[in-house]
Design an enzyme around this catalytic site. Structure first.
Site, PDB file in Angstrom:
ATOM      1  N   GLU A   1      39.273  12.631   9.241  1.00 17.16           N
ATOM      2  CA  GLU A   1      39.014  14.019   8.854  1.00 17.16           C
ATOM      3  C   GLU A   1      37.732  14.549   9.487  1.00 17.16           C
ATOM      4  O   GLU A   1      37.692  15.671  10.004  1.00 17.16           O
ATOM      5  CB  GLU A   1      38.935  14.117   7.325  1.00 17.16           C
TER       6      GLU A   1
ATOM      7  N   HIS B   1      64.954  22.947   9.927  1.00 18.91           N
ATOM      8  CA  HIS B   1      64.227  22.656  11.163  1.00 18.91           C
ATOM      9  C   HIS B   1      65.180  22.137  12.239  1.00 18.91           C
ATOM     10  O   HIS B   1      65.031  22.476  13.425  1.00 18.91           O
ATOM     11  CB  HIS B   1      63.134  21.629  10.872  1.00 18.91           C
TER      12      HIS B   1
END
Length: 353
Positions: free
Chosen positions: A79, A255
């Site tokens: 992160e 999708h």
């Protein structure tokens, strides 16, 4: 006039920023895929530190401040590296804006686009914060992903505009058709990327683990109303997802359908472009059409590989980057069809005046 002389100030900085943006997109995908979106429970630091706490003393202090978020060093670094690269990109964009303002009176120097990119990347920073503070709320995660792709695309467009590679605007009976399909293709690719972001943010990538069917059926049980309910509550921790299986199946299935439609549309686009290029002798049109086709084939292969091999990390990250590069190829195609920059003769006239 050669290409080097036609390049405008800031070209190389814009090019480096575009490369940095690709790193941000790739690292963002990696962070999501290793479930490190909450690797640091606060923002902009990590457990109150500028870096990830890794010593026993720092970890004890961090866990006392955030008792419900045990320190996972690997996820924290994923992160934070994403944040560091994004911060570096923001500084580059700021430098681009400063340079653009200083040279705003030079012919052909973009000014509005760099300022818009700076505003967008500032908003992206806010979405990065909300991604953490709202605990991976799917709406924010998807918007953050779209913002990253948009930033990448606009920096690439800025690089094209600063490159000085002026293209003659196409003429002829096929131009309007090509332009219409090009715009439609761009919108369709953006829509498919949005669907991909919704798949990722709701952890629906493996909802259909088989091919060509889904769960052994052509039409498995699906709940579209829950899967595409954008009014999900703010508050729960969405790490791992909150939707039921049938809702995730609906997202994944949509999708897949989108991928089929995109394939058909881009194939038609490429076919028409190749015919037009063969008639007009337009080499650049042919190259751009073949580039789109190549990126489409790669992206389809990566998407199928994700399902066949159960979402391997390297393939999943490549699939995210492949979507971004497919988008860039369509952006370049649109830029060319709609004339790109001014013709060199017009530029010379401006400089002479």
């Amino acid at each position: 006039m050669n290409n080097t002389k036609m390049r405008k100030k800031g070209f190389y900085l814009a090019l480096i920023a575009t490369i940095f943006a690709s790193m941000v997109v790739g690292m963002g995908a990696y962070t999501r895929l290793v479930h490190a979106g909450l690797g640091c429970p606060d923002w902009p630091g990590c457990y109150g530190f500028l870096t990830v706490p890794d010593s026993a003393v720092e970890i004890a202090q961090a866990e006392s401040l955030f008792p419900n978020a045990p320190v996972e060093v690997d996820k924290g670094w994923a992160e934070m590296i994403h944040r560091y690269i994004a911060g570096g990109l923001m500084l580059m964009v700021l430098a681009i804006v400063i340079r653009a303002v200083r040279h705003r009176h030079e012919p052909g120097q973009p000014i509005k686009l760099p300022i818009f990119i700076l505003l967008l990347i500032t908003l992206q920073a806010a979405f990065g914060m909300w991604t953490v503070t709202l605990k991976l709320w799917p709406q924010v995660v998807t918007a953050h992903l779209l913002g990253g792709f948009t930033t990448f695309s606009l920096l690439f467009l800025l690089t094209l505009r600063l490159s000085g590679r002026h293209q003659k605007k196409l003429t002829g009976e096929h131009l309007r058709l090509l332009q219409g399909i090009a715009v439609l293709s761009l919108l369709a690719v953006v829509g498919q990327i949005t669907l991909g972001g919704w798949v990722s943010s709701n952890y629906a990538a493996l909802a259909c683990p088989d091919l060509p069917m889904c769960q052994g059926q052509w039409l498995p049980p699906m709940n579209f109303s829950e899967g595409f309910h954008v009014g999900q509550d703010i508050g729960p921790n969405y790490l791992g997802g909150q939707l039921h299986a049938e809702a995730r199946t609906a997202i994944h299935f949509a999708h897949r359908v989108g991928a089929v439609l995109i394939t058909v549309l881009l194939t038609i686009n490429v076919f028409i472009a190749l015919r037009a290029s063969s008639r007009s002798g337009d080499v650049m049109l042919r190259r751009l059409a073949l580039l789109i086709l190549m990126m489409l084939v790669i992206q389809i292969a990566l998407g199928l590989s994700n399902i066949i091999w159960n979402l391997p990390l390297n393939v999943a990250v490549a699939h995210n980057l492949g979507g971004a590069l497919l988008l860039l190829s369509v952006v370049a195609y649109n830029y060319y069809l709609f004339g790109g920059a001014s013709a060199p003769e017009a530029l010379d006239q401006d400089q002479g005046g």
